[in-house]
Design a protein around this motif. Structure first.
Motif, mmCIF file in Angstrom:
data_model
loop_
_atom_site.group_PDB
_atom_site.id
_atom_site.type_symbol
_atom_site.label_atom_id
_atom_site.label_comp_id
_atom_site.label_asym_id
_atom_site.label_seq_id
_atom_site.Cartn_x
_atom_site.Cartn_y
_atom_site.Cartn_z
ATOM 1 N N GLN A 18 -4.464 -7.998 -8.936
ATOM 2 C CA GLN A 18 -3.713 -6.994 -9.692
ATOM 3 C C GLN A 18 -2.295 -6.861 -9.127
ATOM 4 N N ASP A 19 -1.858 -7.861 -8.374
ATOM 5 C CA ASP A 19 -0.522 -7.866 -7.780
ATOM 6 C C ASP A 19 -0.308 -6.767 -6.747
ATOM 7 N N TYR A 20 -1.385 -6.337 -6.105
ATOM 8 C CA TYR A 20 -1.233 -5.393 -5.000
ATOM 9 C C TYR A 20 -1.517 -6.150 -3.714
ATOM 10 N N VAL A 21 -0.508 -6.233 -2.853
ATOM 11 C CA VAL A 21 -0.641 -7.003 -1.623
ATOM 12 C C VAL A 21 -0.936 -6.040 -0.477
ATOM 13 N N ALA A 22 -2.196 -5.991 -0.085
ATOM 14 C CA ALA A 22 -2.613 -4.966 0.880
ATOM 15 C C ALA A 22 -2.753 -5.516 2.287
ATOM 16 N N GLY A 44 1.020 8.533 3.948
ATOM 17 C CA GLY A 44 2.110 7.631 4.278
ATOM 18 C C GLY A 44 3.410 8.112 3.673
ATOM 19 N N GLU A 45 4.498 7.445 4.073
ATOM 20 C CA GLU A 45 5.822 7.812 3.567
ATOM 21 C C GLU A 45 5.900 7.554 2.064
ATOM 22 N N ALA A 46 6.979 8.034 1.450
ATOM 23 C CA ALA A 46 7.150 7.855 0.002
ATOM 24 C C ALA A 46 7.359 6.387 -0.344
ATOM 25 N N GLY A 47 6.779 5.971 -1.446
ATOM 26 C CA GLY A 47 7.029 4.632 -1.983
ATOM 27 C C GLY A 47 6.388 3.487 -1.227
ATOM 28 N N VAL A 48 5.292 3.750 -0.503
ATOM 29 C CA VAL A 48 4.631 2.656 0.221
ATOM 30 C C VAL A 48 3.391 2.137 -0.523
ATOM 31 N N GLY A 49 3.143 2.675 -1.710
ATOM 32 C CA GLY A 49 2.044 2.125 -2.518
ATOM 33 C C GLY A 49 0.742 2.896 -2.453
ATOM 34 N N LYS A 50 0.803 4.204 -2.225
ATOM 35 C CA LYS A 50 -0.418 5.012 -2.153
ATOM 36 C C LYS A 50 -1.010 5.240 -3.550
ATOM 37 N N THR A 51 -0.190 5.771 -4.438
ATOM 38 C CA THR A 51 -0.664 6.066 -5.794
ATOM 39 C C THR A 51 -1.131 4.793 -6.497
ATOM 40 N N GLU A 52 -0.395 3.724 -6.239
ATOM 41 C CA GLU A 52 -0.693 2.447 -6.884
ATOM 42 C C GLU A 52 -2.122 1.973 -6.579
ATOM 43 N N ASP A 138 -3.445 13.221 -6.558
ATOM 44 C CA ASP A 138 -2.173 12.731 -6.046
ATOM 45 C C ASP A 138 -1.338 13.842 -5.402
ATOM 46 N N GLU A 139 -0.855 13.557 -4.199
ATOM 47 C CA GLU A 139 0.046 14.454 -3.472
ATOM 48 C C GLU A 139 -0.599 15.807 -3.171
ATOM 49 N N LEU A 140 -1.753 15.723 -2.562
ATOM 50 C CA LEU A 140 -2.519 16.931 -2.244
ATOM 51 C C LEU A 140 -1.739 17.901 -1.363
ATOM 52 N N SER A 180 -1.377 11.813 0.140
ATOM 53 C CA SER A 180 -0.539 12.879 0.692
ATOM 54 C C SER A 180 0.705 12.264 1.326
ATOM 55 N N ASN A 181 1.830 12.928 1.141
ATOM 56 C CA ASN A 181 3.082 12.484 1.780
ATOM 57 C C ASN A 181 3.270 13.160 3.121
ATOM 58 N N ARG A 182 2.289 13.922 3.511
ATOM 59 C CA ARG A 182 2.271 14.599 4.797
ATOM 60 C C ARG A 182 3.438 15.556 4.971
ATOM 61 N N GLN A 205 6.966 -10.380 5.758
ATOM 62 C CA GLN A 205 6.224 -11.384 5.005
ATOM 63 C C GLN A 205 5.485 -10.765 3.818
ATOM 64 N N ARG A 206 4.846 -9.619 4.084
ATOM 65 C CA ARG A 206 4.091 -8.958 3.017
ATOM 66 C C ARG A 206 5.046 -8.370 1.978
ATOM 67 N N GLU A 207 6.170 -7.831 2.459
ATOM 68 C CA GLU A 207 7.121 -7.244 1.509
ATOM 69 C C GLU A 207 7.702 -8.322 0.586
ATOM 70 N N GLU A 209 6.192 -11.016 -0.338
ATOM 71 C CA GLU A 209 5.154 -11.373 -1.316
ATOM 72 C C GLU A 209 5.071 -10.313 -2.427
ATOM 73 N N ILE A 210 5.236 -9.051 -2.043
ATOM 74 C CA ILE A 210 5.222 -7.973 -3.041
ATOM 75 C C ILE A 210 6.388 -8.163 -4.013
ATOM 76 N N VAL A 211 7.563 -8.437 -3.455
ATOM 77 C CA VAL A 211 8.757 -8.615 -4.296
ATOM 78 C C VAL A 211 8.590 -9.805 -5.241
ATOM 79 N N GLY A 243 11.388 2.948 0.681
ATOM 80 C CA GLY A 243 10.006 2.465 0.528
ATOM 81 C C GLY A 243 10.003 1.114 -0.164
ATOM 82 N N VAL A 244 8.801 0.617 -0.428
ATOM 83 C CA VAL A 244 8.653 -0.661 -1.129
ATOM 84 C C VAL A 244 9.227 -0.552 -2.544
ATOM 85 N N ALA A 245 9.040 0.619 -3.139
ATOM 86 C CA ALA A 245 9.540 0.846 -4.493
ATOM 87 C C ALA A 245 11.046 0.581 -4.544
ATOM 88 N N GLU A 246 11.772 0.993 -3.507
ATOM 89 C CA GLU A 246 13.226 0.806 -3.464
ATOM 90 C C GLU A 246 13.589 -0.671 -3.297
HETATM 91 N N1 LIG Z 1 1.347 -3.363 -1.300
HETATM 92 C C1 LIG Z 1 1.937 -3.348 -2.500
HETATM 93 N N2 LIG Z 1 1.733 -4.353 -3.374
HETATM 94 C C2 LIG Z 1 2.328 -4.331 -4.574
HETATM 95 N N3 LIG Z 1 3.156 -3.372 -5.015
HETATM 96 C C3 LIG Z 1 3.399 -2.361 -4.184
HETATM 97 C C4 LIG Z 1 2.808 -2.283 -2.895
HETATM 98 N N4 LIG Z 1 3.233 -1.159 -2.287
HETATM 99 C C5 LIG Z 1 4.057 -0.558 -3.159
HETATM 100 N N5 LIG Z 1 4.160 -1.254 -4.300
HETATM 101 C C6 LIG Z 1 4.976 -0.888 -5.474
HETATM 102 O O1 LIG Z 1 5.878 0.103 -5.059
HETATM 103 C C7 LIG Z 1 5.996 1.121 -6.048
HETATM 104 C C8 LIG Z 1 5.726 2.478 -5.427
HETATM 105 O O2 LIG Z 1 4.362 2.610 -5.152
HETATM 106 P P1 LIG Z 1 3.627 4.030 -5.258
HETATM 107 O O3 LIG Z 1 4.167 4.811 -6.387
HETATM 108 O O4 LIG Z 1 2.175 3.763 -5.232
HETATM 109 O O5 LIG Z 1 4.086 4.681 -3.897
HETATM 110 P P2 LIG Z 1 3.599 6.061 -3.256
HETATM 111 O O6 LIG Z 1 3.226 5.743 -1.859
HETATM 112 O O7 LIG Z 1 2.599 6.714 -4.121
HETATM 113 O O8 LIG Z 1 4.959 6.859 -3.246
HETATM 114 P P3 LIG Z 1 5.207 8.448 -3.387
HETATM 115 O O9 LIG Z 1 4.787 9.027 -2.086
HETATM 116 O O10 LIG Z 1 6.684 8.504 -3.606
HETATM 117 O O11 LIG Z 1 4.405 8.901 -4.551
HETATM 118 C C9 LIG Z 1 5.053 0.762 -7.170
HETATM 119 O O12 LIG Z 1 5.797 0.171 -8.198
HETATM 120 C C10 LIG Z 1 4.129 -0.254 -6.550
HETATM 121 O O13 LIG Z 1 3.741 -1.189 -7.515
#
Ligand SMILES: Nc1ncnc2c1ncn2[C@@H]1O[C@H](COP(=O)(O)OP(=O)(O)OP(=O)(O)O)[C@@H](O)[C@H]1O
Ligand SMILES: [Mg+2]
Length: 302
Positions: A18-22, A44-52, A138-140, A180-182, A205-207, A209-211, A243-246
């Motif tokens: 599903q294109d999520y690189v964990a 974790g911090e914002a935009g690191v892929g928690k909600t995803e 989300d975001e308890l 939670s964003n803590r 390396q992982r970032e 691959e995500i990009v 974050g990764v989103a950025e």
């Molecule tokens: N490991 C990953 N593999 C693939 N895509 C990722 C990964 N981590 C983050 N992303 C991408 O980064 C973006 C942000 O992810 P997400 O919204 O899940 O972050 P979050 O941790 O919930 O941030 P926030 O705390 O701001 O809600 C999404 O578009 C997601 O697809």
């Protein structure tokens, strides 16, 4: 509907499909959460892929996704259930018009399921015989403690009680992901019911691959340089790290500008895609950006 993963490697592959690189540690926590039917708590911090994670798990397993977005003042009526007052009023008017027998029926009828509006928590529990959905809480950290206490009950017993109807219990527990964003600590009692994982920024390396997966249109050299730049930037003393989103956004933005590599002027002009606080931008723009760029180019070329 897809079967649950059978191993940690299976879980990694399922996410990757599903294109999520964990990270392996996240796949381990998720695998166990699925197997043990325990909620997964992601911090974790914002935009690191928690909600995803929740979205990807729902997609991968062919389950529906039920999302409870938390905020300050979230109450039972928005999170669990609410009575449909308008429809109840119509029913009352109709009974008044038709006479006594209808009025006697009214009392039991008006607080039946027909008039119940399910909000996310009830929806996630009351799925009948269908495969349990994925419940994303989300975001308890944005809610308050009374709500957390309520949630604790739901997560322990998989049931909610509605005074007028009784207890509604899930036949099988939903797959639960809590994030939670803590901005504040979540109560230990809630955490104890969950499997916990801290979602870190990815290594280079992982970032990359995500990009490659999320911004496939970006030229390879540009992606490498952007990732190297962001990785260095995260070591800087900033108010809010990207974050990764950025990183993904930056690759897309630069590609839209037809860039094939980073240069000092373009970096300065587009810093607002990666940094979202004026103080951070002011600090990095110019000399610091140029220094990071030089290092990043060296790393990316290697
Ligand atoms: N490991 C990953 N593999 C693939 N895509 C990722 C990964 N981590 C983050 N992303 C991408 O980064 C973006 C942000 O992810 P997400 O919204 O899940 O972050 P979050 O941790 O919930 O941030 P926030 O705390 O701001 O809600 C999404 O578009 C997601 O697809
Ligand atoms: Mg999120």
């Amino acid at each position: 509907m897809t079967a649950l993963p059978k191993s940690i490697d299976d879980t990694l592959a399922l996410l990757r499909a599903q294109d999520y690189v964990a990270e392996r540690s996240l796949a381990t926590a998720l695998f166990l959460a699925l197997k043990m039917e325990r909620p997964l708590f992601l911090e974790g911090e914002a935009g690191v892929g928690k909600t995803e994670v929740a979205k990807v798990v729902a997609r991968a397993l062919g389950r529906s996704l039920v999302r409870l977005q938390c905020y300050e003042g979230l109450d039972i009526a928005s999170a669990v259930y609410e009575w449909n007052y308008q429809r109840q009023m119509v029913e009352i008017r109709l009974a008044e018009a038709t006479g006594k027998a209808a009025r006697e029926e009214l009392e039991s009828g008006i607080f039946s399921r027909k008039f119940l509006i399910k909000r996310p928590l009830l929806e996630a529990l009351d799925h009948g015989d269908a495969e349990p959905p994925v419940l994303l809480i989300d975001e308890l950290d944005r809610t308050d403690e009374p709500f957390e206490a309520y949630l604790l009950e739901v997560l322990s017993d998989w049931q909610v009680s509605i005074p007028e109807i009784g207890t509604i219990r899930a036949k099988r527990p939903p797959i639960v992901v809590v994030t939670s964003n803590r901005t504040r600590e979540i109560h230990d009692a809630v955490k104890r019911r969950c499997l916990y994982h801290w979602v870190n920024y990815p290594d280079a390396q992982r970032e990359l691959e995500i990009v490659r997966r999320k911004a496939p249109e970006a030229p390879e050299r540009l992606s490498r340089e952007v990732v190297a730049f962001v990785q260095k930037l995260r070591a800087a003393d900033l108010f809010k790290l990207p974050g990764v989103a950025e990183t993904i956004d930056w690759c897309k933005a630069l590609t839209a500008l037809d860039a094939v590599a980073l240069d000092a002027a373009t970096v300065d002009d587009t810093l607002g895609v990666v940094l979202k606080y004026q103080d951070d931008i002011a600090k990095v723009r110019g000399a610091e950006a140029a220094a990071i760029l030089k290092e990043a180019k060296a790393v990316a070329a290697a």
